[in-house]
Design a protein around this motif. Structure first.
Motif, PDB file in Angstrom:
ATOM      1  N   ALA A 145       0.832  -1.216   0.000  1.00  0.00           N
ATOM      2  CA  ALA A 145       0.000   0.000   0.000  1.00  0.00           C
ATOM      3  C   ALA A 145       0.858   1.256   0.000  1.00  0.00           C
ATOM      4  CB  ALA A 145      -0.935  -0.014   1.207  1.00  0.00           C
ATOM      5  N   TRP A 146       1.921   1.265   0.779  1.00  0.00           N
ATOM      6  CA  TRP A 146       2.783   2.452   0.851  1.00  0.00           C
ATOM      7  C   TRP A 146       3.444   2.722  -0.502  1.00  0.00           C
ATOM      8  CZ3 TRP A 146       7.878   1.800  -0.332  1.00  0.00           C
ATOM      9  CH2 TRP A 146       8.403   0.510  -0.245  1.00  0.00           C
ATOM     10  N   PHE A 147       3.800   1.663  -1.228  1.00  0.00           N
ATOM     11  CA  PHE A 147       4.430   1.839  -2.537  1.00  0.00           C
ATOM     12  C   PHE A 147       3.406   2.364  -3.543  1.00  0.00           C
ATOM     13  CE2 PHE A 147       6.256   0.905  -6.612  1.00  0.00           C
ATOM     14  CZ  PHE A 147       7.609   1.101  -6.419  1.00  0.00           C
ATOM     15  N   ALA A 148       2.198   1.802  -3.500  1.00  0.00           N
ATOM     16  CA  ALA A 148       1.139   2.255  -4.406  1.00  0.00           C
ATOM     17  C   ALA A 148       0.822   3.729  -4.172  1.00  0.00           C
ATOM     18  CB  ALA A 148      -0.105   1.390  -4.227  1.00  0.00           C
ATOM     19  N   ARG A 149       0.766   4.139  -2.889  1.00  0.00           N
ATOM     20  CA  ARG A 149       0.515   5.560  -2.574  1.00  0.00           C
ATOM     21  C   ARG A 149       1.655   6.434  -3.067  1.00  0.00           C
ATOM     22  NH1 ARG A 149      -1.192   3.363   2.261  1.00  0.00           N
ATOM     23  NH2 ARG A 149       0.757   3.954   3.278  1.00  0.00           N
ATOM     24  N   ALA A 150       2.894   6.008  -2.832  1.00  0.00           N
ATOM     25  CA  ALA A 150       4.055   6.789  -3.265  1.00  0.00           C
ATOM     26  C   ALA A 150       4.096   6.912  -4.786  1.00  0.00           C
ATOM     27  CB  ALA A 150       5.351   6.150  -2.745  1.00  0.00           C
ATOM     28  N   LEU A 151       3.788   5.826  -5.481  1.00  0.00           N
ATOM     29  CA  LEU A 151       3.787   5.847  -6.940  1.00  0.00           C
ATOM     30  C   LEU A 151       2.677   6.755  -7.466  1.00  0.00           C
ATOM     31  CD1 LEU A 151       5.067   4.781  -9.523  1.00  0.00           C
ATOM     32  CD2 LEU A 151       3.537   2.806  -9.366  1.00  0.00           C
ATOM     33  N   ALA A 152       1.510   6.682  -6.870  1.00  0.00           N
ATOM     34  CA  ALA A 152       0.402   7.559  -7.286  1.00  0.00           C
ATOM     35  C   ALA A 152       0.764   9.018  -7.034  1.00  0.00           C
ATOM     36  CB  ALA A 152      -0.876   7.187  -6.537  1.00  0.00           C
ATOM     37  N   TRP A 153       1.387   9.302  -5.881  1.00  0.00           N
ATOM     38  CA  TRP A 153       1.817  10.672  -5.567  1.00  0.00           C
ATOM     39  C   TRP A 153       2.832  11.144  -6.605  1.00  0.00           C
ATOM     40  CZ3 TRP A 153       6.699  12.506  -4.616  1.00  0.00           C
ATOM     41  CH2 TRP A 153       6.768  13.844  -4.246  1.00  0.00           C
ATOM     42  N   TRP A 154       3.823  10.295  -6.929  1.00  0.00           N
ATOM     43  CA  TRP A 154       4.858  10.687  -7.882  1.00  0.00           C
ATOM     44  C   TRP A 154       4.245  10.976  -9.257  1.00  0.00           C
ATOM     45  CZ3 TRP A 154       8.967  12.967  -9.087  1.00  0.00           C
ATOM     46  CH2 TRP A 154       9.568  12.786 -10.328  1.00  0.00           C
ATOM     47  N   ARG A 155       3.354  10.114  -9.703  1.00  0.00           N
ATOM     48  CA  ARG A 155       2.758  10.315 -11.027  1.00  0.00           C
ATOM     49  C   ARG A 155       1.898  11.577 -11.064  1.00  0.00           C
ATOM     50  NH1 ARG A 155       1.674   3.932 -12.360  1.00  0.00           N
ATOM     51  NH2 ARG A 155       3.773   3.570 -13.156  1.00  0.00           N
ATOM     52  N   ALA A 156       1.131  11.838 -10.007  1.00  0.00           N
ATOM     53  CA  ALA A 156       0.312  13.057  -9.954  1.00  0.00           C
ATOM     54  C   ALA A 156       1.201  14.293  -9.877  1.00  0.00           C
ATOM     55  CB  ALA A 156      -0.635  12.999  -8.758  1.00  0.00           C
ATOM     56  N   THR A 157       2.253  14.216  -9.071  1.00  0.00           N
ATOM     57  CA  THR A 157       3.185  15.338  -8.944  1.00  0.00           C
ATOM     58  C   THR A 157       3.862  15.617 -10.282  1.00  0.00           C
ATOM     59  OG1 THR A 157       3.558  14.853  -6.621  1.00  0.00           O
ATOM     60  CG2 THR A 157       5.237  16.176  -7.727  1.00  0.00           C
ATOM     61  N   LYS A 158       4.251  14.570 -10.963  1.00  0.00           N
ATOM     62  CA  LYS A 158       4.899  14.715 -12.264  1.00  0.00           C
ATOM     63  C   LYS A 158       3.976  15.416 -13.259  1.00  0.00           C
ATOM     64  CE  LYS A 158       5.812  11.028 -14.696  1.00  0.00           C
ATOM     65  NZ  LYS A 158       6.392   9.803 -15.238  1.00  0.00           N
ATOM     66  N   LEU A 159       2.690  15.056 -13.245  1.00  0.00           N
ATOM     67  CA  LEU A 159       1.735  15.714 -14.139  1.00  0.00           C
ATOM     68  C   LEU A 159       1.576  17.189 -13.790  1.00  0.00           C
ATOM     69  CD1 LEU A 159      -1.037  12.976 -14.469  1.00  0.00           C
ATOM     70  CD2 LEU A 159       0.583  13.724 -16.228  1.00  0.00           C
ATOM     71  N   ARG A 160       1.483  17.502 -12.482  1.00  0.00           N
ATOM     72  CA  ARG A 160       1.350  18.901 -12.059  1.00  0.00           C
ATOM     73  C   ARG A 160       2.586  19.706 -12.437  1.00  0.00           C
ATOM     74  NH1 ARG A 160      -0.458  16.626  -7.305  1.00  0.00           N
ATOM     75  NH2 ARG A 160       1.438  17.267  -6.237  1.00  0.00           N
ATOM     76  N   VAL A 161       3.752  19.134 -12.211  1.00  0.00           N
ATOM     77  CA  VAL A 161       5.000  19.837 -12.524  1.00  0.00           C
ATOM     78  C   VAL A 161       5.131  20.034 -14.025  1.00  0.00           C
ATOM     79  CG1 VAL A 161       7.514  19.598 -12.509  1.00  0.00           C
ATOM     80  CG2 VAL A 161       6.207  19.167 -10.433  1.00  0.00           C
ATOM     81  N   ARG A 162       4.798  18.999 -14.775  1.00  0.00           N
ATOM     82  CA  ARG A 162       4.879  19.118 -16.236  1.00  0.00           C
ATOM     83  C   ARG A 162       3.938  20.222 -16.731  1.00  0.00           C
ATOM     84  NH1 ARG A 162       4.689  13.604 -18.389  1.00  0.00           N
ATOM     85  NH2 ARG A 162       6.938  13.608 -18.149  1.00  0.00           N
ATOM     86  N   ALA A 163       2.733  20.292 -16.162  1.00  0.00           N
ATOM     87  CA  ALA A 163       1.783  21.343 -16.561  1.00  0.00           C
ATOM     88  C   ALA A 163       2.314  22.723 -16.178  1.00  0.00           C
ATOM     89  CB  ALA A 163       0.425  21.096 -15.916  1.00  0.00           C
ATOM     90  N   ALA A 164       2.861  22.859 -14.972  1.00  0.00           N
ATOM     91  CA  ALA A 164       3.424  24.151 -14.543  1.00  0.00           C
ATOM     92  C   ALA A 164       4.616  24.530 -15.403  1.00  0.00           C
ATOM     93  CB  ALA A 164       3.834  24.084 -13.070  1.00  0.00           C
ATOM     94  N   LEU A 165       5.414  23.564 -15.738  1.00  0.00           N
ATOM     95  CA  LEU A 165       6.577  23.814 -16.575  1.00  0.00           C
ATOM     96  C   LEU A 165       6.156  24.300 -17.956  1.00  0.00           C
ATOM     97  CD1 LEU A 165       9.649  23.553 -16.728  1.00  0.00           C
ATOM     98  CD2 LEU A 165       9.334  21.215 -17.499  1.00  0.00           C
ATOM     99  N   ARG A 166       5.154  23.650 -18.512  1.00  0.00           N
ATOM    100  CA  ARG A 166       4.700  24.036 -19.849  1.00  0.00           C
ATOM    101  C   ARG A 166       4.050  25.417 -19.858  1.00  0.00           C
ATOM    102  NH1 ARG A 166       3.033  18.025 -21.414  1.00  0.00           N
ATOM    103  NH2 ARG A 166       5.020  17.483 -22.335  1.00  0.00           N
ATOM    104  N   ARG A 167       3.516  25.855 -18.721  1.00  0.00           N
ATOM    105  CA  ARG A 167       2.934  27.204 -18.624  1.00  0.00           C
ATOM    106  C   ARG A 167       4.001  28.265 -18.424  1.00  0.00           C
ATOM    107  NH1 ARG A 167      -0.720  24.506 -15.127  1.00  0.00           N
ATOM    108  NH2 ARG A 167       0.391  25.404 -13.361  1.00  0.00           N
ATOM    109  N   SER A 168       5.205  27.866 -18.025  1.00  0.00           N
ATOM    110  CA  SER A 168       6.240  28.844 -17.694  1.00  0.00           C
ATOM    111  C   SER A 168       6.764  29.526 -18.953  1.00  0.00           C
ATOM    112  CB  SER A 168       7.397  28.169 -16.951  1.00  0.00           C
ATOM    113  OG  SER A 168       8.161  27.383 -17.833  1.00  0.00           O
ATOM    114  N   GLY A 169       7.165  30.765 -18.781  1.00  0.00           N
ATOM    115  CA  GLY A 169       7.702  31.548 -19.896  1.00  0.00           C
ATOM    116  C   GLY A 169       8.970  30.936 -20.469  1.00  0.00           C
ATOM    117  N   GLY A 170       9.812  30.405 -19.618  1.00  0.00           N
ATOM    118  CA  GLY A 170      11.052  29.794 -20.084  1.00  0.00           C
ATOM    119  C   GLY A 170      10.802  28.610 -20.997  1.00  0.00           C
ATOM    120  N   TRP A 171       9.873  27.744 -20.599  1.00  0.00           N
ATOM    121  CA  TRP A 171       9.527  26.580 -21.410  1.00  0.00           C
ATOM    122  C   TRP A 171       8.975  27.023 -22.759  1.00  0.00           C
ATOM    123  CZ3 TRP A 171       9.962  21.333 -21.179  1.00  0.00           C
ATOM    124  CH2 TRP A 171       9.183  20.604 -22.057  1.00  0.00           C
ATOM    125  N   GLN A 172       8.071  28.001 -22.731  1.00  0.00           N
ATOM    126  CA  GLN A 172       7.471  28.463 -23.972  1.00  0.00           C
ATOM    127  C   GLN A 172       8.506  29.097 -24.888  1.00  0.00           C
ATOM    128  OE1 GLN A 172       4.145  30.807 -22.690  1.00  0.00           O
ATOM    129  NE2 GLN A 172       3.125  29.043 -21.779  1.00  0.00           N
TER     130      GLN A 172
END
Length: 170
Positions: free
Chosen positions: A122-149
């Motif tokens: 269970a702890w691994f499944a939670r950590a993996l879900a957190w990592w994947r959700a965090t990665k999506l949020r970071v990727r979205a924030a990165l793509r919105r950033s002026g530097g990325w654009q």
């Protein structure tokens, strides 16, 4: 005072997004190609049999196997630091880079092979879900950033320029 906190937060957020971009870049340009390379190696019959045994292993064995590369590569990294300490800086850096590449390929392949067993914890499944959700949020924030654009605009311009040059050379 609020403007100072907002400014500090913006600066910290920029640094964190930069670090996250580095992690994502390593994953995109390191993890995937290296695990693909390891998958090609795994077509060799003895490795294919070993992978089949790992897939059939219980979750606790899969977890132990997943942690083995980190444990085995630690002394190699210490050796690299010793080389650097002894003045053999280039050798030390080469050893660290080689260990990182090999470790990434091995851990990536082991993750692909053992993910089904690992998520039974269970702890691994939670950590993996957190990592994947965090990665999506970071990727979205990165793509919105002026530097990325700006980088994407420059990449598109360079691509168009290169296509025009190669068409003209034919």
């Amino acid at each position: 005072m609020n403007w100072l906190l907002a400014l500090a937060w913006r600066a910290l957020r920029g640094v964190l997004i930069g670090l996250a971009a580095l992690v994502l870049a390593i994953e995109e340009w390191g993890w995937r190609p290296l695990t693909a390379w390891a998958a090609r190696l795994a077509k060799w019959a003895p490795l294919a049999r070993l992978e089949a045994r790992i897939r059939a292993a219980p979750p606790s064995v899969a977890l132990a196997l997943f942690l083995v590369p980190a444990v085995l590569l630690f002394p190699v990294k210490l050796l690299a630091l010793w080389f650097i300490h002894m003045g053999r800086t280039m050798l030390g850096v080469v050893v660290i880079v080689a260990a990182k590449l090999l470790g990434t390929a091995l851990v990536g392949r082991l993750f692909i092979i053992t993910e089904a067993q690992l998520v039974q914890f269970a702890w691994f499944a939670r950590a993996l879900a957190w990592w994947r959700a965090t990665k999506l949020r970071v990727r979205a924030a990165l793509r919105r950033s002026g530097g990325w654009q700006a980088v994407q605009r420059a990449r598109r311009r360079a691509s168009v320029w290169l296509r025009r040059r190669t068409r003209g050379a034919r």
